[in-house]
Design a protein around this motif. Structure first.
Motif, PDB file in Angstrom:
ATOM      1  N   ILE A 144       0.860  -1.186   0.000  1.00  0.00           N
ATOM      2  CA  ILE A 144       0.000   0.000   0.000  1.00  0.00           C
ATOM      3  C   ILE A 144       0.894   1.232   0.000  1.00  0.00           C
ATOM      4  O   ILE A 144       1.713   1.399   0.909  1.00  0.00           O
ATOM      5  N   CYS A 145       0.781   2.050  -1.016  1.00  0.00           N
ATOM      6  CA  CYS A 145       1.613   3.246  -1.134  1.00  0.00           C
ATOM      7  C   CYS A 145       0.714   4.468  -1.088  1.00  0.00           C
ATOM      8  O   CYS A 145      -0.164   4.640  -1.933  1.00  0.00           O
ATOM      9  N   ASP A 146       0.947   5.302  -0.090  1.00  0.00           N
ATOM     10  CA  ASP A 146       0.085   6.453   0.138  1.00  0.00           C
ATOM     11  C   ASP A 146       0.819   7.712  -0.309  1.00  0.00           C
ATOM     12  O   ASP A 146       1.970   7.923   0.046  1.00  0.00           O
ATOM     13  N   ALA A 147       0.152   8.512  -1.115  1.00  0.00           N
ATOM     14  CA  ALA A 147       0.717   9.787  -1.545  1.00  0.00           C
ATOM     15  C   ALA A 147      -0.331  10.867  -1.293  1.00  0.00           C
ATOM     16  O   ALA A 147      -1.480  10.551  -0.995  1.00  0.00           O
ATOM     17  N   PRO A 148       0.068  12.155  -1.405  1.00  0.00           N
ATOM     18  CA  PRO A 148      -0.920  13.208  -1.087  1.00  0.00           C
ATOM     19  C   PRO A 148      -2.190  13.107  -1.921  1.00  0.00           C
ATOM     20  O   PRO A 148      -3.278  13.321  -1.409  1.00  0.00           O
ATOM     21  N   SER A 149      -2.066  12.765  -3.183  1.00  0.00           N
ATOM     22  CA  SER A 149      -3.277  12.812  -4.007  1.00  0.00           C
ATOM     23  C   SER A 149      -3.834  11.449  -4.380  1.00  0.00           C
ATOM     24  O   SER A 149      -4.912  11.364  -4.944  1.00  0.00           O
ATOM     25  N   SER A 150      -3.085  10.390  -4.057  1.00  0.00           N
ATOM     26  CA  SER A 150      -3.601   9.071  -4.440  1.00  0.00           C
ATOM     27  C   SER A 150      -3.031   7.978  -3.548  1.00  0.00           C
ATOM     28  O   SER A 150      -2.039   8.184  -2.855  1.00  0.00           O
ATOM     29  N   VAL A 151      -3.673   6.846  -3.593  1.00  0.00           N
ATOM     30  CA  VAL A 151      -3.141   5.642  -2.953  1.00  0.00           C
ATOM     31  C   VAL A 151      -2.964   4.614  -4.058  1.00  0.00           C
ATOM     32  O   VAL A 151      -3.854   4.441  -4.890  1.00  0.00           O
ATOM     33  N   THR A 152      -1.811   3.957  -4.095  1.00  0.00           N
ATOM     34  CA  THR A 152      -1.619   2.886  -5.066  1.00  0.00           C
ATOM     35  C   THR A 152      -1.406   1.570  -4.335  1.00  0.00           C
ATOM     36  O   THR A 152      -0.634   1.508  -3.376  1.00  0.00           O
ATOM     37  N   LEU A 153      -2.110   0.555  -4.763  1.00  0.00           N
ATOM     38  CA  LEU A 153      -1.892  -0.784  -4.249  1.00  0.00           C
ATOM     39  C   LEU A 153      -1.167  -1.571  -5.334  1.00  0.00           C
ATOM     40  O   LEU A 153      -1.655  -1.655  -6.465  1.00  0.00           O
ATOM     41  N   ARG A 154      -0.013  -2.104  -5.000  1.00  0.00           N
ATOM     42  CA  ARG A 154       0.686  -2.972  -5.941  1.00  0.00           C
ATOM     43  C   ARG A 154       0.512  -4.409  -5.486  1.00  0.00           C
ATOM     44  O   ARG A 154       0.890  -4.758  -4.367  1.00  0.00           O
ATOM     45  N   ILE A 155      -0.064  -5.214  -6.345  1.00  0.00           N
ATOM     46  CA  ILE A 155      -0.338  -6.606  -6.003  1.00  0.00           C
ATOM     47  C   ILE A 155       0.597  -7.469  -6.843  1.00  0.00           C
ATOM     48  O   ILE A 155       0.464  -7.524  -8.066  1.00  0.00           O
ATOM     49  N   SER A 156       1.565  -8.091  -6.175  1.00  0.00           N
ATOM     50  CA  SER A 156       2.619  -8.818  -6.888  1.00  0.00           C
ATOM     51  C   SER A 156       2.457 -10.314  -6.701  1.00  0.00           C
ATOM     52  O   SER A 156       2.358 -10.794  -5.568  1.00  0.00           O
ATOM     53  N   ASP A 157       2.442 -11.038  -7.819  1.00  0.00           N
ATOM     54  CA  ASP A 157       2.429 -12.491  -7.707  1.00  0.00           C
ATOM     55  C   ASP A 157       3.607 -13.089  -8.458  1.00  0.00           C
ATOM     56  O   ASP A 157       4.184 -12.464  -9.334  1.00  0.00           O
ATOM     57  N   GLN A 158       3.974 -14.300  -8.065  1.00  0.00           N
ATOM     58  CA  GLN A 158       5.016 -15.047  -8.763  1.00  0.00           C
ATOM     59  C   GLN A 158       4.372 -16.247  -9.440  1.00  0.00           C
ATOM     60  O   GLN A 158       4.753 -17.391  -9.227  1.00  0.00           O
ATOM     61  N   GLY A 159       3.377 -15.943 -10.269  1.00  0.00           N
ATOM     62  CA  GLY A 159       2.626 -17.005 -10.933  1.00  0.00           C
ATOM     63  C   GLY A 159       3.108 -17.296 -12.344  1.00  0.00           C
ATOM     64  O   GLY A 159       2.424 -17.997 -13.089  1.00  0.00           O
ATOM     65  N   GLY A 160       4.255 -16.715 -12.723  1.00  0.00           N
ATOM     66  CA  GLY A 160       4.796 -17.022 -14.052  1.00  0.00           C
ATOM     67  C   GLY A 160       4.499 -15.986 -15.113  1.00  0.00           C
ATOM     68  O   GLY A 160       5.075 -16.004 -16.197  1.00  0.00           O
ATOM     69  N   GLY A 161       3.577 -15.061 -14.820  1.00  0.00           N
ATOM     70  CA  GLY A 161       3.288 -13.999 -15.787  1.00  0.00           C
ATOM     71  C   GLY A 161       2.206 -14.381 -16.771  1.00  0.00           C
ATOM     72  O   GLY A 161       1.762 -15.525 -16.836  1.00  0.00           O
ATOM     73  N   ILE A 162       1.802 -13.392 -17.538  1.00  0.00           N
ATOM     74  CA  ILE A 162       0.775 -13.595 -18.550  1.00  0.00           C
ATOM     75  C   ILE A 162       1.475 -13.920 -19.868  1.00  0.00           C
ATOM     76  O   ILE A 162       2.397 -13.201 -20.260  1.00  0.00           O
ATOM     77  N   PRO A 163       1.076 -14.982 -20.552  1.00  0.00           N
ATOM     78  CA  PRO A 163       1.692 -15.275 -21.846  1.00  0.00           C
ATOM     79  C   PRO A 163       1.620 -14.048 -22.753  1.00  0.00           C
ATOM     80  O   PRO A 163       0.584 -13.375 -22.811  1.00  0.00           O
TER      81      PRO A 163
END
Ligand code: W6P
Length: 416
Positions: free
Chosen positions: A256-275
């Motif tokens: 969870i990354c909080d900034a003055p004008s927005s919040v960004t959620l980065r959801i990281s998986d190690q599932g091999g990626g999208i073909p």
């Protein structure tokens, strides 16, 4: 046909749009102010028929063979019925008028709950037909405006229905200080449960970053997006990890990354990626990498899961957290904001191919965004950005106007 010209007249009228900030400002003292509630009632009465009319016109421009599909036809009929019902009500001038309007709005909200699945079923049925399928035009723009408009109508109706109700932490259906960490925990718990039911095991979800971040938001919107993203991430991890039982699968990490004008959620998986070949198609309606066996509609007619509309009543285990309370309290009184495709019916890991594009529409609706970065051979990072109120946002009106006949009418910030 009587309706055609009436629908057309409504479809041509300019929309009035509201920002989240305006909705909060307008709604903050509405529980003490009957005149305000009536103003809101008339706003809903003006906006909903116009927005329904635009979608009815859009549907009329689609290939005949697509609109005649029973699922799509059902959507058309439901929209026409709602249009007609709302149009024939006199403007609400008394609390009694408003009570009647609120009842009707709630009924329409409930009646329209299955329409998302109907759209998905109509698309799947039509595009799988050997003659019709290959001839269908690309319907992504159509579904974008269809679903964006649906989001807007449900927000308008729900906000009005709940405006006069006192609920701690809420103005209408907007939670004024919604904890993202609790939202992540809540969605993660459900994702793990459904993953275990499907695969027999699940991956951990680790939440890091600014665990205190909160924003004003409609809880069910965030919940839908997080559940979709976590399901995708976890499905990839668990499928990549099959055959390596014994070691635990790598966790899905949410920062969870909080900034003055927005919040960004980065959801990281190690599932091999999208073909690489599939990268563009993940934003296409109806596209899914899930096996048919994982889809929530498999085995049924696809029209409507048996437990339709009860998405939020299927919470696996009640949480004591405020977030769970907020999500449930919305769901019980306000099912209409809850989307249903993919997440409805018995929860499974695969949806109807609406989850990602619909999540992006939800994110963009209040000025945020959703992006995916795939690292082939490793995994995927999903970036979900949501605006704080400071963000200079207004409803993405221009995108409502997909019909070619529509001019560019708009009245910004025109709450009456
Ligand atoms: C994948 C595919 C996907 C879509 C959306 C979010 C995360 C992921 N991970 O492998």
């Amino acid at each position: 046909n009587f309706y055609d010209s009436t629908v057309e007249q409504y479809a041509l009228q300019p929309l009035e749009v509201l920002s989240l900030r305006q909705m909060l400002e307008f709604g903050k003292d509405a529980i003490y102010d009957k005149a305000k509630v009536l103003k809101s009632a008339r706003h809903a009465q003006r906006e909903l028929p116009k927005r329904l009319a635009r979608r009815l016109m859009d549907l009329q421009f689609l290939p005949h063979i697509f609109v005649k599909n029973p699922h799509i036809k059902r959507v058309y009929d439901a929209y026409l019925h709602a249009f007609d019902t709302l149009r024939s009500l006199p403007p609400a001038c008394t609390p009694e008028d408003n009570a009647r309007l609120t009842d009707i709005l709630q009924r329409l909200v409930d009646e329209h709950a299955p329409m998302l699945d109907a759209l998905a079923s109509g698309l799947r049925e039509s595009s799988s037909k050997p003659f019709v399928g290959p001839k269908l035009p690309n319907l992504d723009a159509f579904f974008d405006s269809m679903l964006r408009s649906r989001i807007s109508r449900r927000v308008i109706a729900e906000q009005h229905i709940h405006l006069a109700q006192r609920r701690p932490g809420f103005i209408g259906v907007i939670a004024t200080d919604f904890s993202l960490r609790e939202a992540v925990d809540h969605a993660a718990q459900r994702t793990r449960q459904v993953c275990t039911e499907t695969y027999g095991f699940s991956a951990e979800v680790v939440c890091t970053g600014n665990l205190r971040a909160s924003i004003p938001y409609i809880p069910i919107h965030i919940d839908y997006m997080l559940f979709e993203l976590l399901k995708n991430a976890m499905r990839a991890v668990v499928e990549a990890h099959r055959g390596r039982r014994g070691q635990p699968p790598p966790p899905v990490v949410v920062r969870i990354c909080d900034a003055p004008s927005s919040v960004t959620l980065r959801i990281s998986d190690q599932g091999g990626g999208i073909p690489e070949a599939d990268i563009e198609r993940v934003w296409s309606y109806g596209y899914t990498t899930a096996d048919a066996s994982l889809r929530s509609d498999s085995g049924g007619s696809g029209a409507q899961p048996a437990s339709f509309g009860s998405t939020m009543t299927q919470l696996p285990r009640p949480l004591t957290s405020e977030t769970a309370h907020q999500i449930r309290s919305i769901a019980s009184g306000a099912q209409m904001v809850a989307p249903s495709a993919g997440a409805s019916g018995p929860w499974r890991m695969g949806g109807l191919g609406f989850g990602l594009p619909l999540s992006r529409l939800y994110a963009r609706y209040f000025g945020g965004d959703l992006q995916l970065v795939s690292m082939p051979g490793y995994g995927v990072d999903a970036f979900l950005t949501l605006q704080h109120l400071e963000g200079d946002w207004h409803e993405p009106l221009a995108e409502h106007q997909s019909a070619p006949f529509e001019p560019e009418p708009h009245t910004l910030n025109a709450y009456p």
